[in-house]
Motif scaffolding. Structure first.
Motif, short mmCIF file in Angstrom:
data_model
loop_
_atom_site.label_atom_id
_atom_site.label_comp_id
_atom_site.label_asym_id
_atom_site.label_seq_id
_atom_site.Cartn_x
_atom_site.Cartn_y
_atom_site.Cartn_z
N VAL A 108 0.90 -1.53 -0.38
CA VAL A 108 0.36 -0.11 0.24
C VAL A 108 0.47 1.50 -0.07
CG1 VAL A 108 -1.25 1.00 1.10
CG2 VAL A 108 -2.01 -1.48 0.76
N LYS A 109 0.54 2.34 -1.01
CA LYS A 109 1.24 2.81 -0.89
C LYS A 109 0.67 4.96 -0.79
CE LYS A 109 3.65 1.46 -4.49
NZ LYS A 109 3.26 0.15 -4.81
N HIS A 110 -0.81 4.82 -0.94
CA HIS A 110 -1.54 5.58 -0.77
C HIS A 110 -3.41 5.25 -0.29
CE1 HIS A 110 -3.40 8.95 -3.29
NE2 HIS A 110 -3.28 9.21 -2.28
N PHE A 111 -3.78 6.24 1.09
CA PHE A 111 -4.29 5.82 1.85
C PHE A 111 -5.35 7.29 1.28
CE2 PHE A 111 -7.37 6.38 5.57
CZ PHE A 111 -7.80 5.27 6.14
N ILE A 112 -6.36 7.13 0.89
CA ILE A 112 -7.90 8.35 0.62
C ILE A 112 -8.56 8.29 1.23
CG2 ILE A 112 -8.70 9.12 -1.09
CD1 ILE A 112 -6.82 7.67 -2.96
N SER A 113 -8.90 9.02 2.44
CA SER A 113 -10.51 9.16 3.20
C SER A 113 -11.43 10.32 3.13
CB SER A 113 -9.69 9.44 4.49
OG SER A 113 -10.70 9.55 5.34
N ALA A 114 -12.90 9.01 3.22
CA ALA A 114 -13.89 10.30 3.41
C ALA A 114 -13.52 11.40 4.16
CB ALA A 114 -14.55 9.76 3.18
N SER A 115 -13.77 12.82 3.74
CA SER A 115 -13.51 13.33 5.18
C SER A 115 -15.13 14.14 5.24
CB SER A 115 -12.95 14.38 5.33
OG SER A 115 -12.55 15.77 6.08
N GLY A 116 -15.59 15.76 5.38
CA GLY A 116 -16.92 16.74 5.41
C GLY A 116 -16.70 18.33 5.32
N THR A 117 -17.29 19.09 4.63
CA THR A 117 -16.76 20.36 4.81
C THR A 117 -17.57 20.89 5.91
OG1 THR A 117 -19.29 20.28 3.77
CG2 THR A 117 -17.57 20.44 2.28
N ALA A 118 -18.19 19.92 7.01
CA ALA A 118 -18.86 20.15 8.49
C ALA A 118 -17.76 20.80 8.96
CB ALA A 118 -19.26 18.85 8.95
N ILE A 119 -16.02 20.35 8.93
CA ILE A 119 -14.99 21.05 9.68
C ILE A 119 -15.16 22.49 9.75
CG2 ILE A 119 -13.38 21.24 7.61
CD1 ILE A 119 -11.99 19.88 9.81
N TYR A 120 -15.40 23.42 8.47
CA TYR A 120 -15.08 24.71 8.13
C TYR A 120 -16.93 25.43 9.40
CZ TYR A 120 -12.53 23.51 3.78
OH TYR A 120 -11.87 22.71 3.08
N PRO A 121 -16.09 26.07 10.13
CA PRO A 121 -17.64 27.11 10.21
C PRO A 121 -18.29 27.90 9.77
CG PRO A 121 -15.25 27.48 11.22
CD PRO A 121 -14.98 26.82 10.11
N ASP A 122 -19.63 27.89 9.81
CA ASP A 122 -20.79 28.05 9.23
C ASP A 122 -20.15 29.76 9.58
OD1 ASP A 122 -23.14 28.54 8.59
OD2 ASP A 122 -23.98 29.02 10.67
N ASN A 123 -20.38 30.02 8.40
CA ASN A 123 -20.29 31.47 8.21
C ASN A 123 -20.61 32.71 7.09
OD1 ASN A 123 -18.41 34.40 7.69
ND2 ASN A 123 -17.56 33.85 9.42
N SER A 124 -21.46 33.56 7.05
CA SER A 124 -22.42 34.34 5.72
C SER A 124 -21.49 34.82 4.93
CB SER A 124 -23.10 35.21 6.36
OG SER A 124 -22.54 36.45 6.56
N THR A 125 -19.65 35.07 5.13
CA THR A 125 -19.20 36.56 4.13
C THR A 125 -17.93 35.93 3.91
OG1 THR A 125 -17.84 36.77 6.50
CG2 THR A 125 -19.65 38.83 5.77
N ALA A 126 -17.18 34.22 4.96
CA ALA A 126 -16.30 33.60 4.30
C ALA A 126 -16.85 33.36 3.61
CB ALA A 126 -15.21 33.23 5.24
N ILE A 127 -15.20 32.94 2.48
CA ILE A 127 -15.04 31.96 1.55
C ILE A 127 -13.71 30.57 1.79
CG2 ILE A 127 -14.18 31.51 -1.20
CD1 ILE A 127 -15.73 34.52 -1.20
N TYR A 128 -13.65 29.98 1.72
CA TYR A 128 -13.18 28.53 2.69
C TYR A 128 -12.74 27.55 0.80
CZ TYR A 128 -15.75 29.32 6.70
OH TYR A 128 -16.26 30.19 8.16
N ASP A 129 -11.31 27.22 1.42
CA ASP A 129 -10.49 26.64 0.11
C ASP A 129 -9.79 25.54 1.36
OD1 ASP A 129 -8.21 28.07 0.80
OD2 ASP A 129 -8.35 28.72 -0.93
N GLU A 130 -8.89 24.82 0.36
CA GLU A 130 -7.83 23.05 1.39
C GLU A 130 -7.28 24.10 2.24
OE1 GLU A 130 -9.81 21.75 -2.76
OE2 GLU A 130 -8.53 24.00 -2.32
N THR A 131 -6.28 25.57 1.94
CA THR A 131 -5.91 26.79 3.09
C THR A 131 -6.46 27.25 3.99
OG1 THR A 131 -6.06 28.28 2.11
CG2 THR A 131 -4.49 27.14 1.12
N SER A 132 -7.84 26.65 4.04
CA SER A 132 -8.64 27.01 5.47
C SER A 132 -8.36 26.54 6.65
CB SER A 132 -10.09 27.47 5.47
OG SER A 132 -10.41 28.49 4.44
N GLN A 133 -7.86 27.53 7.76
CA GLN A 133 -7.40 26.59 9.03
C GLN A 133 -8.04 26.65 10.10
OE1 GLN A 133 -4.54 25.27 9.55
NE2 GLN A 133 -4.42 25.28 7.58
N VAL A 134 -9.28 27.62 10.09
CA VAL A 134 -10.36 27.75 11.01
C VAL A 134 -11.17 26.53 11.10
CG1 VAL A 134 -10.35 29.77 11.12
CG2 VAL A 134 -11.57 28.57 8.98
#
Length: 300
Positions: A108-134
């Motif tokens: 085995v060389k690669h482990f791919i895991s499902a995850s969820g967008t629920a990690i990003y906080p509820d926010n009406s103004t923010a735009i989240y990409d993969e670099t978002s740390q919150v």
């Protein structure tokens, strides 16, 4: 190539499995039911029992990539005991695979895991990409953090790690969209709350293709599996009604009503998050269904 999939009989698992088999890859999959094991051309089932830490070691034979999609559905009422199941079905299953890889020779060389967008906080103004740390402080946000931590442990085995943060999957075979479609079909559809909350989604075909893209390109890191066009709850409700040729005449359902009905799970309907698939686009992935209108036209 041989790929081991957990959760292979779920929506995404079936879509990905079909893509892999069409290209003559060999799919191993894990099932909790020995009687459901299916063996046919290039498709082989192996038994595991997560609660009792049992897994058929033969599932690893020749496998180069593991895609971990297993996890209890969030579309059930979140009782105290079910919250435990939601977490353990994701993390304990990953732990069982981790211990197997540590104890058995493998390729085995690669482990791919499902995850969820629920990690990003509820926010009406923010735009989240993969670099978002919150990180969101809710139950689901914490669940996703622990889910991703269970994937990160595979780094100690020198594997490539990918975490696929998936939004609402649009499918006519099951999932959240089907629950939205049913009342609209019956002429009792309506939006939720203000209807302004943005919802990040992805067509089932696109999420299956994205996983296959990750496998072929050995893509590492975090990937947002969402379409490039998030849509408000009100716009989505109208788009479904238009596609189904149904009128919308009922007022939006207040948040407190859905909280009474669904309990904590009601937040799935009211979270407001603008999430974009920056990495997928930067890597050259092409969405077949970039807009909700195109997705609904394909599905209905």
């Amino acid at each position: 190539m041989k790929i081991l999939i957990t959760g292979a009989t779920g929506l995404i698992g079936q879509e990905l499995t079909n893509l892999l088999l069409q290209d003559n890859h060999i799919v191993h999959y894990l099932t909790t039911s020995p009687i459901k094991k299916d063996t046919r051309d290039n498709y082989f089932g192996f038994h595991w029992d997560i609660k009792n830490n049992q897994i058929d070691v033969n599932c690893l034979e020749g496998v180069e990539v593991i895609v971990h999609l297993a996890g209890a559905s969030i579309a059930k009422k979140w009782t105290k005991s079910y919250k435990v199941e939601l977490l353990e079905s994701r993390t304990h299953s990953a732990d069982l695979i981790f211990e197997l890889l540590k104890s058995q020779p493998n390729q085995v060389k690669h482990f791919i895991s499902a995850s969820g967008t629920a990690i990003y906080p509820d926010n009406s103004t923010a735009i989240y990409d993969e670099t978002s740390q919150v990180k969101d402080a809710s139950f689901l946000g914490d669940l996703v953090v622990k889910w991703e931590n269970s994937a990160d442990q595979f780094k100690s085995l020198n594997l490539k790690i990918t975490k696929v943060r998936t939004g609402i999957v649009f499918s006519n075979k099951g999932g959240a969209l089907l629950e939205m479609v049913r009342p609209i079909k019956m002429f009792v559809g309506s939006g939720f709350g203000s209807g302004k909350q943005l919802q990040s989604w992805i067509h089932l075909k696109d999420v299956g293709n994205l996983y296959y893209f990750i496998i072929k390109n050995q893509t590492e890191g975090i990937i947002n599996a969402v379409s490039p066009s998030p849509i408000s709850n009100q716009e989505l409700t109208k788009a479904i009604a238009t596609q189904l040729h149904r009128p919308l005449f009922l007022p939006n359902i207040p948040r407190w009503v859905m909280k009474l009905i669904l309990g904590d799970m009601h937040i799935l309907l009211f979270n407001n998050k603008n999430i974009i698939p920056r990495r997928a686009q930067d890597l050259g992935f092409q969405f077949q269904f970039p807009t909700a209108k195109a997705a609904l036209k394909d599905l209905y």
